[in-house]
Write a protein that holds these residues in place. Structure first.
Motif, PDB file in Angstrom:
ATOM      1  N   TRP A 172       0.836  -1.213   0.000  1.00  0.00           N
ATOM      2  CA  TRP A 172       0.000   0.000   0.000  1.00  0.00           C
ATOM      3  C   TRP A 172       0.866   1.257   0.000  1.00  0.00           C
ATOM      4  O   TRP A 172       0.532   2.251  -0.637  1.00  0.00           O
ATOM      5  N   THR A 173       1.979   1.190   0.733  1.00  0.00           N
ATOM      6  CA  THR A 173       2.886   2.345   0.776  1.00  0.00           C
ATOM      7  C   THR A 173       3.425   2.636  -0.624  1.00  0.00           C
ATOM      8  O   THR A 173       3.491   3.799  -1.042  1.00  0.00           O
ATOM      9  N   VAL A 174       3.794   1.562  -1.336  1.00  0.00           N
ATOM     10  CA  VAL A 174       4.295   1.754  -2.709  1.00  0.00           C
ATOM     11  C   VAL A 174       3.195   2.389  -3.573  1.00  0.00           C
ATOM     12  O   VAL A 174       3.457   3.305  -4.361  1.00  0.00           O
ATOM     13  N   ILE A 175       1.960   1.930  -3.384  1.00  0.00           N
ATOM     14  CA  ILE A 175       0.840   2.479  -4.168  1.00  0.00           C
ATOM     15  C   ILE A 175       0.663   3.973  -3.862  1.00  0.00           C
ATOM     16  O   ILE A 175       0.468   4.789  -4.772  1.00  0.00           O
ATOM     17  N   ILE A 176       0.789   4.338  -2.581  1.00  0.00           N
ATOM     18  CA  ILE A 176       0.665   5.764  -2.208  1.00  0.00           C
ATOM     19  C   ILE A 176       1.762   6.584  -2.884  1.00  0.00           C
ATOM     20  O   ILE A 176       1.508   7.662  -3.428  1.00  0.00           O
ATOM     21  N   VAL A 177       2.977   6.038  -2.866  1.00  0.00           N
ATOM     22  CA  VAL A 177       4.105   6.757  -3.488  1.00  0.00           C
ATOM     23  C   VAL A 177       3.837   6.945  -4.983  1.00  0.00           C
ATOM     24  O   VAL A 177       4.031   8.034  -5.534  1.00  0.00           O
ATOM     25  N   ILE A 178       3.368   5.867  -5.634  1.00  0.00           N
ATOM     26  CA  ILE A 178       3.083   5.955  -7.079  1.00  0.00           C
ATOM     27  C   ILE A 178       1.999   7.008  -7.343  1.00  0.00           C
ATOM     28  O   ILE A 178       2.136   7.857  -8.227  1.00  0.00           O
ATOM     29  N   LEU A 179       0.936   6.978  -6.536  1.00  0.00           N
ATOM     30  CA  LEU A 179      -0.156   7.952  -6.714  1.00  0.00           C
ATOM     31  C   LEU A 179       0.340   9.377  -6.481  1.00  0.00           C
ATOM     32  O   LEU A 179       0.035  10.290  -7.250  1.00  0.00           O
TER      33      LEU A 179
END
Lengths: 247, 197
Positions: free
Chosen positions: A221-228
């Motif tokens: 989820w952290t990676v997804i937040i960074v990507i977003l």
């Protein structure tokens, strides 16, 4: 950025990932530290989780709404403060307070007044507004008075004055402020969601992952937040530059 | 209508640039102002343009529409020469815009700005080219009074001649006040002289 610089940076990222992989292998405790490969594998399946896309939309919508409000109000109030100095004086204690009080304090205080659902919008707004306001005000105050005189003599007014004289002089201030605050809005917004845990948000997903010690999910989820966050910043700044150049 | 300057006083600190100074600038006339540095040439132009205010006295008869070449070029650096000139012209659209742009190009050509660089940002221009763009901007403006502060600064002799010819051709009987340091240039305008001390 030249080709060599890109290569150097890619190399640094690879070294960091190798270091992370090595640490995960040495610790060998999935709860404490998952490896980057495990996170990558989880990313390929996490989208199948129930409510995945809704969570992304919920968080994106609320944070971006707060961000855009912050940008809009920051610009508007800077223009007014540049025109009438008493507005700057009036806003001063608010801007200083918002800038100095820790985000976590604001989140907890605001939870008393606001629903957890809208909290991330408000917190993003609070983080973005003072930086946009102050950068815009600095940009407006450093305009070349000689060009302003030229515009006055030739009676250049309205949209022409804005696009050819004002915007080129404040563009760098605005673009820099928008770029910096885009990332900050995501950090603060997600932090607000973790504390407020509104249903169907990324913050709630992160909180649940932490509760169940599901480190794979937490980092995915952290990676997804960074990507977003990075994706939004790049897109917004690109659109802004295009708008300011083409105007 | 003549421009009447009566009993003008302009101070910078304790120093009086003008003290009880009176002057008439004839309508449709050319006034060439010369004088040493600090004599008040630019100050007088700024007072006429409404960019500065006198400490005492009156200035009457200044028309609303003014075209000016400032001491500096004061161009919008990231825009082209055509865009810089278009900035001060009445807003038009469609076919009219094309006609106006063509007219601007002709004017720029007259002062020696080659066609292939007219659409380039002026930030890449030499000092002399910028000066000529600033001049075209002032001359093409819908103005009744032209204030030119050293319009030929930074130009070589041949270009200066070309530019002075352009100024006289484009003045079109408008009242013009020119500040210059060059006696030769001053003679070329053929108007009244004013020596400020």
């Amino acid at each position: 950025m030249d080709y060599k610089q890109v290569l150097k940076k890619a190399g640094a990222v690879l070294i960091a990932l190798a270091f992370w992989q090595l640490a995960a292998m040495l610790i060998h405790q999935r709860i404490l530290l998952v490896s980057p490969i495990q996170v990558l594998l989880r990313l390929t399946t996490i989208w199948q989780t129930e409510g995945f896309f809704m969570s992304i939309w919920f968080t994106f919508y609320h944070i971006v709404a707060g961000y855009l409000l912050g940008v809009g109000f920051g610009i508007l109030l800077a223009v007014l403060a540049d025109r009438w100095s008493w507005i700057e004086t009036l806003l001063w204690p608010w801007v200083i307070t918002v800038k100095t009080v820790p985000v976590a304090s604001f989140v907890v205080i605001c939870l008393i007044w606001l629903s957890a659902k809208n909290l991330s919008s408000f917190i993003s707004f609070l983080i973005v507004f003072p930086i946009i306001y102050q950068n815009m005000l600095t940009g407006l105050r450093t305009r070349d008075p000689k060009l302003t005189e030229m515009a006055a003599v030739f009676r250049v007014r309205g949209l022409r004055r804005l696009t050819m004289i004002t915007l080129p002089q404040i563009r760098s201030y605005l673009v820099t402020a928008c770029s910096i605050t885009a990332g900050m809005a995501w950090k603060a917004g997600v932090a607000a969601e973790i504390i407020g845990t509104p249903n169907g948000s990324i913050g709630k997903m992160l909180y649940t992952s932490k509760m169940y010690l599901d480190t794979d999910d937490l980092l995915a989820w952290t990676v997804i937040i960074v990507i977003l966050s990075v994706g939004f910043e790049k897109l917004f700044v690109w659109l802004l530059k295009k708008l300011l150049r083409d105007s | 209508m003549n421009i009447e300057i009566s009993n003008l006083t302009k101070l910078y600190g304790d120093r009086g640039i003008f003290r009880d100074y009176s002057l008439t600038i004839k309508e449709h006339g050319i006034l060439v102002i010369m004088g040493s540095s600090g004599a008040g040439k630019t100050t007088l132009l700024r007072l006429l343009a409404g960019l500065d205010y006198q400490d005492a006295g009156t200035i009457k008869g200044i028309p609303e529409k003014i075209g000016m070449v400032f001491q500096e070029d004061r161009l919008c650096e990231e825009f082209s020469a055509v865009e810089n000139v278009r900035l001060v012209l009445p807003r038009v659209s469609g076919r009219e815009k094309g006609k106006i742009d063509q007219k601007i190009r002709e004017h720029l050509k007259k002062v020696g700005i080659p066609e292939d660089s007219q659409n380039q940002p002026v930030s890449g221009y030499s000092g002399g080219m910028k000066r000529r763009v600033a001049l075209v901007r002032a001359m093409m403006a819908d103005a009744e009074l032209l204030l030119l502060d050293e319009p030929c600064t930074g130009l070589d002799e041949d270009t200066k001649e070309q530019v002075m010819k352009y100024i006289l051709e484009q003045r079109r009987n408008r009242t013009m006040v020119v500040v210059t340091h060059s006696e030769e240039e001053a003679g070329g305008y053929g108007g009244e002289f004013l020596l400020l001390k």
